[in-house]
Design a protein around this motif. Sequence first.
Motif, PDB file in Angstrom:
ATOM      1  N   THR A 291       0.924  -1.281   0.021  1.00 16.16           N
ATOM      2  CA  THR A 291      -0.075   0.012  -0.063  1.00 16.16           C
ATOM      3  C   THR A 291       0.719   1.088  -0.159  1.00 16.16           C
ATOM      4  N   THR A 292       2.155   1.216   0.110  1.00 13.69           N
ATOM      5  CA  THR A 292       2.953   2.436   0.141  1.00 13.69           C
ATOM      6  C   THR A 292       3.392   2.467  -1.295  1.00 13.69           C
ATOM      7  N   THR A 293       2.920   3.693  -1.857  1.00 12.54           N
ATOM      8  CA  THR A 293       3.394   3.933  -3.234  1.00 12.54           C
ATOM      9  C   THR A 293       4.732   4.481  -3.415  1.00 12.54           C
ATOM     10  N   PRO A 294       5.732   3.846  -3.945  1.00  8.95           N
ATOM     11  CA  PRO A 294       6.907   4.455  -4.394  1.00  8.95           C
ATOM     12  C   PRO A 294       7.028   5.894  -4.865  1.00  8.95           C
ATOM     13  N   GLY A 295       8.117   6.645  -4.662  1.00  6.21           N
ATOM     14  CA  GLY A 295       8.299   7.669  -5.566  1.00  6.21           C
ATOM     15  C   GLY A 295       8.786   7.212  -7.113  1.00  6.21           C
ATOM     16  N   VAL A 296       8.217   8.007  -7.956  1.00  9.97           N
ATOM     17  CA  VAL A 296       8.339   7.437  -9.380  1.00  9.97           C
ATOM     18  C   VAL A 296       9.723   7.197  -9.636  1.00  9.97           C
ATOM     19  N   ARG A 297      10.703   8.312  -9.527  1.00 10.07           N
ATOM     20  CA  ARG A 297      12.013   8.289  -9.644  1.00 10.07           C
ATOM     21  C   ARG A 297      12.925   7.168  -9.008  1.00 10.07           C
ATOM     22  N   LYS A 298      12.349   6.894  -7.758  1.00  7.46           N
ATOM     23  CA  LYS A 298      13.140   5.731  -6.997  1.00  7.46           C
ATOM     24  C   LYS A 298      12.451   4.291  -7.492  1.00  7.46           C
ATOM     25  N   TYR A 299      11.472   4.181  -7.989  1.00  6.14           N
ATOM     26  CA  TYR A 299      10.928   2.896  -8.729  1.00  6.14           C
ATOM     27  C   TYR A 299      11.653   2.574  -9.780  1.00  6.14           C
ATOM     28  N   TYR A 300      11.752   3.645 -10.575  1.00  5.41           N
ATOM     29  CA  TYR A 300      12.312   3.278 -11.923  1.00  5.41           C
ATOM     30  C   TYR A 300      13.989   3.085 -11.785  1.00  5.41           C
ATOM     31  N   ALA A 301      14.573   3.805 -10.767  1.00  7.90           N
ATOM     32  CA  ALA A 301      15.768   3.722 -10.600  1.00  7.90           C
ATOM     33  C   ALA A 301      16.217   2.397 -10.089  1.00  7.90           C
ATOM     34  N   ALA A 302      15.406   1.521  -9.813  1.00 12.66           N
ATOM     35  CA  ALA A 302      15.811   0.207  -8.897  1.00 12.66           C
ATOM     36  C   ALA A 302      16.484  -0.452  -9.848  1.00 12.66           C
ATOM     37  N   ASN A 303      17.511  -1.301  -9.324  1.00 15.47           N
ATOM     38  CA  ASN A 303      17.991  -2.352 -10.375  1.00 15.47           C
ATOM     39  C   ASN A 303      18.865  -1.622 -11.748  1.00 15.47           C
ATOM     40  N   LYS A 304      19.345  -0.562 -11.315  1.00 16.74           N
ATOM     41  CA  LYS A 304      20.181   0.245 -12.148  1.00 16.74           C
ATOM     42  C   LYS A 304      19.285   0.745 -13.352  1.00 16.74           C
ATOM     43  N   PHE A 305      18.020   0.974 -12.984  1.00 16.89           N
ATOM     44  CA  PHE A 305      17.145   1.265 -14.058  1.00 16.89           C
ATOM     45  C   PHE A 305      16.602   0.480 -15.069  1.00 16.89           C
ATOM     46  N   GLU A 306      16.765  -0.642 -14.696  1.00 13.77           N
ATOM     47  CA  GLU A 306      16.133  -1.791 -15.355  1.00 13.77           C
ATOM     48  C   GLU A 306      14.994  -1.682 -16.076  1.00 13.77           C
ATOM     49  N   ARG A 307      13.927  -1.346 -15.070  1.00 11.44           N
ATOM     50  CA  ARG A 307      12.440  -1.101 -15.885  1.00 11.44           C
ATOM     51  C   ARG A 307      12.498   0.034 -17.166  1.00 11.44           C
ATOM     52  N   LEU A 308      13.490   1.069 -16.678  1.00  8.69           N
ATOM     53  CA  LEU A 308      13.326   2.320 -17.483  1.00  8.69           C
ATOM     54  C   LEU A 308      13.811   1.866 -19.104  1.00  8.69           C
ATOM     55  N   TYR A 309      14.839   0.900 -19.045  1.00  7.40           N
ATOM     56  CA  TYR A 309      15.338   0.359 -20.346  1.00  7.40           C
ATOM     57  C   TYR A 309      14.787  -0.654 -21.073  1.00  7.40           C
ATOM     58  N   LYS A 310      13.385  -1.008 -20.625  1.00 12.99           N
ATOM     59  CA  LYS A 310      12.574  -2.217 -21.249  1.00 12.99           C
ATOM     60  C   LYS A 310      12.304  -1.477 -22.796  1.00 12.99           C
ATOM     61  N   PRO A 311      12.603  -2.540 -23.634  1.00 15.08           N
ATOM     62  CA  PRO A 311      12.569  -1.850 -24.982  1.00 15.08           C
ATOM     63  C   PRO A 311      11.153  -1.522 -25.541  1.00 15.08           C
ATOM     64  N   GLU A 312      10.172  -1.970 -24.777  1.00 19.77           N
ATOM     65  CA  GLU A 312       8.639  -1.765 -25.057  1.00 19.77           C
ATOM     66  C   GLU A 312       8.082  -0.636 -23.979  1.00 19.77           C
ATOM     67  N   LEU A 313       8.962  -0.034 -23.513  1.00 15.00           N
ATOM     68  CA  LEU A 313       8.452   1.149 -22.401  1.00 15.00           C
ATOM     69  C   LEU A 313       7.601   2.126 -23.264  1.00 15.00           C
ATOM     70  N   LEU A 314       8.524   2.785 -24.126  1.00 18.36           N
ATOM     71  CA  LEU A 314       7.817   4.035 -24.899  1.00 18.36           C
ATOM     72  C   LEU A 314       6.465   3.623 -25.485  1.00 18.36           C
ATOM     73  N   ASP A 315       6.490   2.226 -26.264  1.00 22.22           N
ATOM     74  CA  ASP A 315       5.018   1.803 -26.808  1.00 22.22           C
ATOM     75  C   ASP A 315       4.054   2.005 -25.897  1.00 22.22           C
ATOM     76  N   THR A 316       4.534   1.295 -24.703  1.00 22.98           N
ATOM     77  CA  THR A 316       3.350   1.234 -23.541  1.00 22.98           C
ATOM     78  C   THR A 316       2.746   2.687 -23.074  1.00 22.98           C
ATOM     79  N   LEU A 317       3.575   3.539 -23.051  1.00 24.29           N
ATOM     80  CA  LEU A 317       3.236   4.877 -22.646  1.00 24.29           C
ATOM     81  C   LEU A 317       2.325   5.499 -23.689  1.00 24.29           C
ATOM     82  N   PHE A 318       2.423   5.224 -24.928  1.00 23.00           N
ATOM     83  CA  PHE A 318       1.706   5.601 -26.066  1.00 23.00           C
ATOM     84  C   PHE A 318       0.436   4.901 -25.886  1.00 23.00           C
ATOM     85  N   VAL A 319       0.267   3.926 -25.580  1.00 18.80           N
ATOM     86  CA  VAL A 319      -1.012   2.943 -25.348  1.00 18.80           C
ATOM     87  C   VAL A 319      -1.932   3.790 -24.244  1.00 18.80           C
TER      88      VAL A 319
END
Length: 597
Positions: A291-319
């Motif tokens: 139930t604790t909502t993490p900060g956006v930057r902290k969330y995406y920064a985890a594991n050396k920004f692993e989530r940020l570098y997902k190849p489908e990320l930008l496509d998902t944002l457009f969706v």
Amino acid sequence: MPTTIEVNKQSVETLLGSGKSKPFVIPEYQRPYAWTVEQVETLFEDLWEFTAISGGTERESSYFLGSVVSYENENGEQEIIDGQQRITSLFLLLRAIYTKLVATAISERTAEANNFIGKIEPTIWRTNKLTGTVDFKNILLNSRVVNNDGNEILRSILETGNADENAKDNYSKNYRYFQELFDKHSKENPLMVYQFIYALLNQAILLPIKADTQDTALTIFSTLNDRGLLLSDADIFKAKIYNQLEQDAKKAFIERWKELDEQATDANESIQQLFYYNMFYYRALDKDTKTTTPGVRKYYAANKFERLYKPELLDTLFVILNLWKVVNKGEELEGEDWSKNKKIRQTLDTLTSYPNEFWKYPVVIYYVCYRNEVNFEKRFALFLNKLLMELMTKYLMTPTINAVKPDILKLDSAIVVSIVPAFEFKVIDMPQLEPYIQNPNRNTVRMLLKTLAYEHQDDLLPAKWEIEHIFPQKWQTNYFTKESDSTIKEKIEHIGNKLPFEKKLNIVAGNGYFKKKKKEYATSKIGITNAMGTSDVMDWNVDSIMKRDIRVSDEVVKILNRWNNEYLNIPVDEDKAELPSEEDLARIEEFKKKGWI
């Protein structure tokens, strides 16, 4: 490790001179240089006036220019988080002064001119420690703002001292204006010129705040800065993604990012918000129900920004953005029939009146997961009604975020598993809702009125409508002789006394009594309001409110019950001959056992 922050006021000469060992960098995620000639003029004139008043070198007074927030990055550079506009302008001003001083023939230069030429050089360029020779190509300020032509323009101006006379960028315009101002004041008051340069270098004071990490610097910046747009997490993310791309992919990324930014702005959203929605989608995929909502930057920064570098990320944002084009702007999406479905759009519009944003996350996740399914439109409509029913009933009885937060996070995770996800919300006996509907929390009134209105019309409510009190909030105390003022005041806020009403018509109707306002109701294009205007009712009093309270609460409960029962009993589409799957049938039985349907 504890956070380290170094704060030590410094003169312009000292601070800029520190760039010799640790050059200044305007990082990729910063916005382009934006100071106007008006701001440049204010800086110059204020400093000139300060010089005149302070008496220049005769008094040790100081002029405060503001703070600069930075941190030392892994390359040993001073990465500027806040203060890039000021620092850039100071570099341009000093370069303008230097250009003027060296333009004078060596034989004609005064001792003061030679002195300040020597003082300015190490504030702009790296100089040889032994000979003092200036390396004009080795500039102590470097802008790396992503996809910004100004980076090269700034470098060129600081290296050569020349700016294109026809250039319209802020660097060129401000540099030329600094030259004009310096020339003008030098001619008008030549005796004060060197006092001014001394004051600029030694008495103009900056407050550098040096943090040990980027996160600390950004936190300080967010705390201090109230003068304009703050750096968003999305700015940081753009730079991070850009830097890890191959060179030939960078241009395409920037073009796509720009397109996303423009479309998001047009849809009344932001890239920052799209990242936030996507965070809940990723959390659902990871079965994260904390139930604790993490900060956006902290969330995406985890594991050396692993989530940020997902190849489908930008496509998902457009969706995700496509969903909000429908919700916020009423757009119809090509190839997505659901976006034309009036009942779906009505339910989404009703959800926008929910008192907090927790409704958005399951809607985003459901859309991202199942938008391409054959029966999506039908299932989406039923899912949205069920979601609205659950949220509305819980908030009516317990008007807090915590009433639904844990259940929403569980629902998010359930959605990615099944197109008919389980709603593990606390079951509420519908008759218990009636008093909460009749005398609702003020935050739920618009949601209730939309629910009621959309039961009687297909069109969306007008963009500008207001909550109309049938019996006016301001009444003559002698209007009722048998009711106390406190009773009337309380009943006026009941749902039975409220209607959705177009803003323009509401202004015309004013605070009149029922007979006078009835003709305005009759012109309304909102079904339930128009019906009130064309009804046989001729008077409106406390008794009328109480009777309508019962009718409205009965109807709302009936609607909510229907939505709940329809959720899993999805009718078969004869054209597609689709039958409920075994998973659906099993889930129906499970829900029946638990009393959810």
